[in-house]
Every structure is written in C-alpha cells, then in structure tokens.
Design a protein around this motif. Structure first.
Motif, PDB file in Angstrom:
ATOM      1  N   ASP A  22       0.907  -1.344   0.212  1.00 47.03           N
ATOM      2  CA  ASP A  22      -0.032  -0.075  -0.080  1.00 47.03           C
ATOM      3  C   ASP A  22       0.762   1.217   0.088  1.00 47.03           C
ATOM      4  OD1 ASP A  22      -2.311  -1.600   0.063  1.00 47.03           O
ATOM      5  OD2 ASP A  22      -2.333  -1.583   2.205  1.00 47.03           O
ATOM      6  N   GLY A  23       2.144   1.228   0.142  1.00 44.51           N
ATOM      7  CA  GLY A  23       2.989   2.065   0.109  1.00 44.51           C
ATOM      8  C   GLY A  23       4.177   2.145   1.013  1.00 44.51           C
ATOM      9  N   ARG A  24       4.958   3.227   0.894  1.00 46.65           N
ATOM     10  CA  ARG A  24       6.465   2.989   1.760  1.00 46.65           C
ATOM     11  C   ARG A  24       5.775   3.242   3.260  1.00 46.65           C
ATOM     12  NH1 ARG A  24       8.795   8.870  -0.300  1.00 46.65           N
ATOM     13  NH2 ARG A  24       7.469  10.130   0.724  1.00 46.65           N
ATOM     14  N   MET A  25       6.995   2.537   4.007  1.00 44.61           N
ATOM     15  CA  MET A  25       6.520   2.729   5.341  1.00 44.61           C
ATOM     16  C   MET A  25       7.972   2.863   5.999  1.00 44.61           C
ATOM     17  SD  MET A  25       3.846   0.007   6.081  1.00 44.61           S
ATOM     18  CE  MET A  25       3.445   0.552   7.926  1.00 44.61           C
ATOM     19  N   SER A  26       8.098   3.387   7.319  1.00 46.11           N
ATOM     20  CA  SER A  26       9.346   3.771   8.005  1.00 46.11           C
ATOM     21  C   SER A  26       9.438   2.020   8.854  1.00 46.11           C
ATOM     22  CB  SER A  26       9.390   4.686   9.056  1.00 46.11           C
ATOM     23  OG  SER A  26       8.335   4.640  10.073  1.00 46.11           O
ATOM     24  N   GLU A  57      14.616   4.134   0.716  1.00 46.17           N
ATOM     25  CA  GLU A  57      14.241   5.332  -0.116  1.00 46.17           C
ATOM     26  C   GLU A  57      14.532   6.425   1.249  1.00 46.17           C
ATOM     27  OE1 GLU A  57      10.112   7.136  -1.553  1.00 46.17           O
ATOM     28  OE2 GLU A  57      10.812   5.733  -2.852  1.00 46.17           O
ATOM     29  N   LEU A  58      15.399   7.264   0.885  1.00 49.56           N
ATOM     30  CA  LEU A  58      15.718   8.344   1.993  1.00 49.56           C
ATOM     31  C   LEU A  58      14.970   9.436   1.535  1.00 49.56           C
ATOM     32  CD1 LEU A  58      19.395   7.944   2.215  1.00 49.56           C
ATOM     33  CD2 LEU A  58      17.579   7.379   3.933  1.00 49.56           C
ATOM     34  N   VAL A  59      14.078  10.129   2.580  1.00 51.60           N
ATOM     35  CA  VAL A  59      13.214  11.375   2.292  1.00 51.60           C
ATOM     36  C   VAL A  59      13.781  12.153   3.377  1.00 51.60           C
ATOM     37  CG1 VAL A  59      11.009  12.628   2.167  1.00 51.60           C
ATOM     38  CG2 VAL A  59      11.350   9.971   1.201  1.00 51.60           C
ATOM     39  N   GLN A  62      14.631  10.818   7.167  1.00 50.89           N
ATOM     40  CA  GLN A  62      13.898   9.693   7.179  1.00 50.89           C
ATOM     41  C   GLN A  62      14.306   8.652   5.943  1.00 50.89           C
ATOM     42  OE1 GLN A  62       9.931  10.663   7.878  1.00 50.89           O
ATOM     43  NE2 GLN A  62       9.650   9.136   9.594  1.00 50.89           N
ATOM     44  N   ARG A  63      14.330   7.417   6.703  1.00 51.17           N
ATOM     45  CA  ARG A  63      14.391   6.265   5.697  1.00 51.17           C
ATOM     46  C   ARG A  63      13.211   5.279   5.594  1.00 51.17           C
ATOM     47  NH1 ARG A  63      19.321   3.309   4.687  1.00 51.17           N
ATOM     48  NH2 ARG A  63      20.261   4.714   5.906  1.00 51.17           N
ATOM     49  N   PHE A  64      12.633   5.098   4.422  1.00 49.78           N
ATOM     50  CA  PHE A  64      11.378   4.478   4.244  1.00 49.78           C
ATOM     51  C   PHE A  64      11.645   3.185   3.481  1.00 49.78           C
ATOM     52  CE2 PHE A  64       9.853   8.807   4.419  1.00 49.78           C
ATOM     53  CZ  PHE A  64       8.932   8.512   5.489  1.00 49.78           C
TER      54      PHE A  64
END
Length: 120
Positions: A22-26, A57-59, A62-64
C-alpha cells in the motif's frame, strides 16, 4: 529465485510485504504492527532488502522501506506452472472452441451465413 523464496518463507516478512504493497513505511511504522522488537523487525527488513524485494528510500533524514515487485516475476512465473486454470478460463476456452467449430461448419456446409443466390 531461491533468495526470494527464502525471504518470503517467514510469515512476518510476508506480512511486511503486504503492508508495503500500500506504500512506503518507516521501520518504526512497520514495527508497530508486530509484537516483536524493533531490532527483530530491522533484521526482517534486512533480509527483504538483500533479496531485492524491498529497497530503502531516503526522504530528508527519514528512511522508508519500499516494495520492489520486480523480483517476484521469476518466482511467480515458476509457480504459475502449478496453478490450474480458473473455471472462467475453462469456460472461455470452451466458448472459443465452439465459435471456431461453428464457423468451420458454416464454411463447409453452407450454414445460415451463406445466402443462396436467387435468379430472377
């Protein structure tokens, strides 16, 4: 393929994959869904990353974790050989066969689609 199969062998990792669908999560968000420690969740995420099923994926800071479905293709293709076609596939195959049979009969026996010419 063996690496992917090994990664999905664990029920915790399978649940993580479903969550990431359903999408990226930490890692923290993922850990909230389990009664295991955060380090244990991190180890499961590491296995999924090493198998190529999950990538980071780094945002900002924060890393997801993000699902990468490309690695499922080989395993899914291999597993497909063991699946029986659904009832609908059988029915559609039967319909296709009947259509071709009917067309062939009409061509050979001059069925209703072939009109006789009348002379006046």
């Amino acid at each position: 393929m063996d690496e992917v199969a090994g990664a999905i062998a664990d029920p915790v990792r399978r649940k993580i994959l479903v969550m990431l669908r359903d999408g990226r999560m930490s890692a923290g968000e993922i850990a909230e869904h389990f009664a295991i420690s955060r380090p244990a969740v991190s180890r499961h995420l590491r296995v999924l990353r090493q198998s190529g099923l999950v990538r980071d994926e780094l945002v900002g800071r924060q890393r997801f974790s993000v699902l990468d479905t490309e690695r499922f293709t080989e395993l899914a293709t291999w597993l497909a050989q063991f699946l029986q076609p659904s009832g609908w596939e059988h029915r559609l195959d039967a319909l296709t066969t009947e259509i071709y049979r009917t067309r062939r009969e009409r061509r050979t026996h001059g069925g209703p689609d072939q009109r006789e010419e009348t002379t006046a």
